[in-house]
Design a protein around this motif. Structure first.
Motif, short mmCIF file in Angstrom:
data_model
loop_
_atom_site.label_atom_id
_atom_site.label_comp_id
_atom_site.label_asym_id
_atom_site.label_seq_id
_atom_site.Cartn_x
_atom_site.Cartn_y
_atom_site.Cartn_z
N ARG A 60 -21.18 51.53 10.06
CA ARG A 60 -20.63 50.48 10.92
C ARG A 60 -20.88 50.86 12.39
N LYS A 98 -19.06 50.36 15.17
CA LYS A 98 -17.94 50.69 16.04
C LYS A 98 -17.57 52.17 15.88
N ALA A 136 -15.63 53.78 12.64
CA ALA A 136 -15.42 52.64 11.73
C ALA A 136 -15.86 52.94 10.31
N CYS A 182 -20.79 51.99 5.66
CA CYS A 182 -20.71 50.61 5.16
C CYS A 182 -20.11 50.53 3.76
N VAL A 199 -13.74 56.37 7.25
CA VAL A 199 -13.06 55.49 8.19
C VAL A 199 -12.07 56.31 9.01
N ASN A 222 -18.18 39.11 14.84
CA ASN A 222 -17.37 39.99 13.99
C ASN A 222 -18.09 41.32 13.80
N GLN A 223 -17.82 42.26 14.68
CA GLN A 223 -18.50 43.55 14.61
C GLN A 223 -18.07 44.37 13.40
N ASN A 224 -16.91 44.05 12.83
CA ASN A 224 -16.45 44.77 11.64
C ASN A 224 -17.31 44.47 10.42
#
Length: 333
Positions: A184, A186, A189, A192, A197, A257-259
């Protein structure tokens, strides 16, 4: 502490390695045409200059010798690194602490050495306090940056002296993150597929790759490494559009939506190489990368590559760098 031997740079993708050293004793080293890329500054010369400057600084009388702002900023930063820097150890964790000191200028905007001595002594006290509050194992001060910023003062023209102290340590963290995961974009984050996290994201992984790829300098005949000319370079990803590939060299996205964005492994390698390539183009051939910060940021309302956008996300890169030197003197801590 675990003193490292001459380190071999392990490049994450390119299968190239070399060993680089800095000579502590100029007379013991036969310089050839290639040495100019590896031998940055003979420590004998730099040590002598800084010790002479320190003696002059601490004996300065009010209203005596003055120097320019530029020289004061350079010499103060280099002297603090000479006093405290102790960089040639195995390192896998950094901590940065920022502090401020005041410097009153003369009426014509010059720096009175006696006033600079006050700032220097105050800086030493603050650096020692900050260092002793750092709670990481096997610590030493890696590098110090010093920047003057104009400020208002009731006593007349003055400068705010911003001092950033980078402390290094060694925790034995795993560095084998050169895998095939997608990440991800960020900060912290995760991958994927939901791993790591709040620990790693694409920025943290690429930062580890870059730091692991660096050729670090050690002293050929022992001694400690300290850095001079410590500075930083910044770049935003949305300023790196490449028309030949029709893409941004550093992560830039217009996805709201960067998430939900996932950076494939091959693109991770692409960004890694591009960041190093852009850095190498800056011409700091005698400098090492001391630290790199990759921040995922949002920007609102503006033009990117000539086109107006309401918002976008990009990586902001900060690379702190400096010129390595060797000395046989001990640090103040």
């Amino acid at each position: 502490m675990k003193k490292r031997n001459v380190l071999i740079a392990t490049l994450l993708v390119a299968a190239t390695a070399m060993v680089a050293v800095v000579s502590c004793k100029k007379e013991k080293h036969d310089q050839n045409a290639n040495d100019s890329e590896l031998i940055v500054q003979t420590a004998d010369n730099m040590d002598e200059y800084l010790m002479t400057f320190k003696k002059k600084l601490l004996s300065a009388e009010k209203g005596g010798e003055t120097i320019s702002l530029e020289q004061a900023e350079r010499d103060l930063g280099n002297l603090l690194n000479f006093d405290f820097g102790d960089a040639n150890y195995a390192t896998d964790v950094f901590q940065a602490d920022t502090m401020h000191a005041n410097l009153t200028l003369t009426g014509d905007g010059q720096v009175d050495l006696s006033q600079l001595a006050v700032t220097y002594n105050n800086a030493i006290d603050e650096i020692l306090k900050a260092y002793h509050n750092v709670n990481i194992p096997e610590k030493s001060i890696y590098a110090i940056s010093c920047k003057f910023n104009e400020t208002e003062s009731k006593d007349g023209e003055a400068e705010n002296v911003e001092i950033v102290v980078i402390t290094r340590g060694f925790m034995g963290l795993p560095l084998d993150l050169m895998d095939t995961l997608d990440w991800r974009p960020k900060n912290r984050a995760g991958s994927c597929d939901g791993q790591y996290v709040n620990i790693y994201g694409a920025p943290e992984i690429i930062r580890k790759w870059i730091m692991k790829s660096q050729v670090h300098m050690d002293c050929l005949y022992g001694g400690r490494v300290y850095y001079t000319e410590v500075d930083h370079w910044n770049i935003d990803g949305h300023h790196t559009y490449d028309p030949t590939t029709n893409s941004f060299l550093i992560y830039t996205s217009f996805e709201p939506n960067q998430n939900a964005v996932c950076i494939p492994f091959n693109d991770m390698i692409w960004y890694y190489h591009n960041i190093l390539s852009l850095w190498n183009q800056q011409g700091y051939t005698s400098h090492e990368i001391l630290n790199i910060i990759i921040e995922h940021k949002y920007y609102m309302h503006g033009y990117v590559n000539g086109q107006y956008y309401y918002s976008w996300a990009t990586w902001h890169i900060t690379i702190r760098h400096g010129k390595p030197n060797c000395t046989e003197t001990d640090p103040l801590v």
